[in-house]
Enzyme design. Structure first.
Site, mmCIF file in Angstrom:
data_model
loop_
_atom_site.group_PDB
_atom_site.id
_atom_site.type_symbol
_atom_site.label_atom_id
_atom_site.label_comp_id
_atom_site.label_asym_id
_atom_site.label_seq_id
_atom_site.Cartn_x
_atom_site.Cartn_y
_atom_site.Cartn_z
ATOM 1 N NE ARG A 1 -3.527 -2.626 0.256
ATOM 2 C CZ ARG A 1 -4.091 -3.315 1.258
ATOM 3 N NH1 ARG A 1 -3.431 -3.503 2.385
ATOM 4 N NH2 ARG A 1 -5.296 -3.816 1.109
ATOM 5 C CG ASP B 1 -3.217 -5.443 -1.476
ATOM 6 O OD1 ASP B 1 -4.293 -5.223 -2.070
ATOM 7 O OD2 ASP B 1 -3.163 -5.945 -0.344
ATOM 8 C CG HIS C 1 -6.148 -7.953 -1.387
ATOM 9 N ND1 HIS C 1 -6.352 -6.655 -1.002
ATOM 10 C CD2 HIS C 1 -6.891 -8.702 -0.529
ATOM 11 C CE1 HIS C 1 -7.173 -6.608 0.048
ATOM 12 N NE2 HIS C 1 -7.515 -7.835 0.336
ATOM 13 C CD GLU D 1 -9.983 -7.791 3.291
ATOM 14 O OE1 GLU D 1 -10.540 -7.218 4.224
ATOM 15 O OE2 GLU D 1 -9.003 -7.298 2.669
#
Ligand code: ACM
Length: 504
Positions: A105, A134, A205, A272
């Site tokens: 990130r 990601d 991701h 996720e």
């Protein structure tokens, strides 16, 4: 004595005296893995480790005994320092004492990563988990797929904070580690008995990879050629396609990963993963029918199982976030449990190795105090005391044979709202110190722990050690003015924090 993490047994041999730096070391396997015995006397120091790591951890304890200035990069005084004469016998409670840095990130330059290896080692933490890929960035050079870093390592701009008002940092952001950089990090860490665990997150991701190679995405439901490296945060619907070509691509990635990282575990994420595109994709639906799977969760489990077998065939072990339990866990897989304790309990009871890192306890991107001056309002409040009272083994497993499947714990630092080294320092410290004691020392149940004594050791010695190390920690009284981020919005979690006692 102000040692952190607290050793198992300390005996005072009477008095104290000058220490001129004479250290004799030896290895005796009978002492046990990572364990050590340290004797400090007028004749110098002697460290016997159960292995080289034990000797190294013994040296870290000795360094603390010689005073905070031992943590500076060069001595500032000539002559001997005074040390207490003691005998210490010590060993870690858990084999996996980890810290995850999300370098995807926000990219953290190589030198900052090396510095974190030193900081972990000083606290007897022994795993550095690098979240390398990601939606917002791909940070590892893969020679056969150069666009992963040519395209995937950069984004046009960055959402500042998380919430209203929507703010942007309009500067392009990025960076990546060359394979030689990563080899250097791995070697530097190995010299300090820290293992680096790489994470290549799939099948969610993955937008940075899809931006670089659009054929990796679900091209039958989305124009993946139009996708860019993501600039915003949150769970993203652009995920990998469940095709053989994607499996082959990631095998190619992992072949290069294995050549860089010699450790047993390779993290493949698994968290996720939105199933929205797979539900609409004729290709994905055909795959589900062809493989006789029940649904999209089964498709994800099929992908994870593929890499579990692929890694096992190469002598490695897969570890993934606890979503890899959904749709059936691959045989040899280990689980990193981040959503409460539940998945970790189920996995441990089924005989899988588990690393506990519940976000309700040890997510260090979450704020460490209430109050508007705290940067950036995000997650639940995890105070220093909360982290000190973190217990990796929930009551349901304690005292059962399954407890041995909890191989350790990890504190995780995601970096959506943590943009550089000083923000990383602020979020990680002092809480990582409390975490280090929780995973190394033999502490009583969370409610019984003597936080006052821990705080006393922090105040009388450990903040001075962190100062000597140049760590920009959160001071006990709150952030210094330049540590604040006024106006950057965040997102606090509304639900109450779930505790260890409620875990089952
Ligand atoms: C995670 O926090 N998504 C593992």
């Amino acid at each position: 004595m102000n040692l952190i993490p607290a050793p198992r047994r300390i005996e005072r041999n009477g008095g104290s005296g000058p220490f001129g730096g004479d250290v004799r070391t030896g290895v005796d396997p009978a002492v046990g893995p990572e364990a050590y015995r340290l004797v400090v006397s007028s004749g110098g120091a002697e460290i016997v480790g159960g292995d080289d790591a034990g000797v190294f951890w013994g040296r870290q304890t000795l360094r603390q005994l010689t005073g905070p200035d031992a943590f500076r990069r060069a001595p500032i005084e000539r002559g001997p320092v005074t040390v207490p004469y003691v005998t210490i016998e010590d060993r870690p409670r858990f084999a996996w004492r980890g810290f995850m840095l999300d370098v995807a990130r926000h990219f953290l330059p190589k030198d900052d990563v090396l510095r974190y290896v030193d900081l972990l080692a000083a606290h007897k933490l022994n795993v550095l988990h690098l979240h390398l890929t990601d939606d917002q960035g791909w940070r590892i050079e893969i020679r056969r797929y150069p666009r992963l870093t040519e395209i995937g390592a950069w984004r046009k701009r960055t959402r500042m904070g998380w919430g209203e008002p929507v703010l942007w940092d309009e500067r392009p952001h990025g960076g990546f580690y060359t394979q030689d950089d990563l080899r250097e990090i791995v070697a530097y860490a190995a010299e300090r008995h820290v293992t680096v665990v790489p994470e290549i997150d799939l099948p969610g991701h993955s937008q940075a990879a899809i931006a670089a190679y659009p054929e990796l995405g679900n091209t039958d439901v989305v124009d993946t050629a139009a996708l860019e490296v993501m600039t915003d945060w949150g769970i993203n619907r652009n995920v990998l396609a469940p095709t053989d070509a994607v499996l082959r691509f990631y095998e190619g990635v992992l072949e290069e990963v294995l050549a860089i990282f010699p450790g047993q575990f390779v993290h493949i994420g698994g968290d996720e993963c939105s199933k929205e595109q797979w539900r609409g994709s004729p290709t994905a639906q055909a795959r589900i029918r062809e493989l006789g799977l029940r649904d999209e969760d089964g498709l994800q489990a099929w992908m994870i199982r593929h890499f579990d077998r692929w890694l096992a065939a190469r002598g490695r072990r897969l570890i993934g976030w606890d979503e890899i339990l959904e749709g059936g866990l691959a045989e040899g897989a280990a689980v990193m449990c981040w959503r409460w304790y539940r998945g970790g309990i189920a996995a441990a009871e089924a005989g899988h190795s588990v690393v506990m890192c519940p976000q309700q306890e040890v997510y260090l991107d979450h704020v460490q105090a209430h109050g508007p001056e705290e940067p950036v309002p995000f997650g639940w409040v995890h105070t220093l005391e909360d982290v000190y009272r973190f217990e990796p083994v929930p009551p349901r497993l304690a005292g059962t044979p399954h407890a041995a499947n909890i191989i350790g714990a990890q504190a995780n630092l995601w970096t959506e709202v943590v943009e550089n080294r000083s923000r990383v320092d602020y979020q990680a410290f002092p809480r990582l110190v409390a975490f280090a004691e929780a995973v190394w020392s033999e502490l009583p149940d969370p409610d019984e722990r003597d936080f006052d004594d821990f705080e006393r050791r922090m105040n009388t010695a450990h903040y001075a050690r962190l100062d000597a190390l140049g760590v920009g920690y959160r001071p006990p009284g709150g952030p210094r003015p330049w540590q604040q981020r006024p106006g950057v919005p965040g997102r606090m979690h509304g639900k109450p924090r779930r505790t260890w006692r409620m875990a089952d």
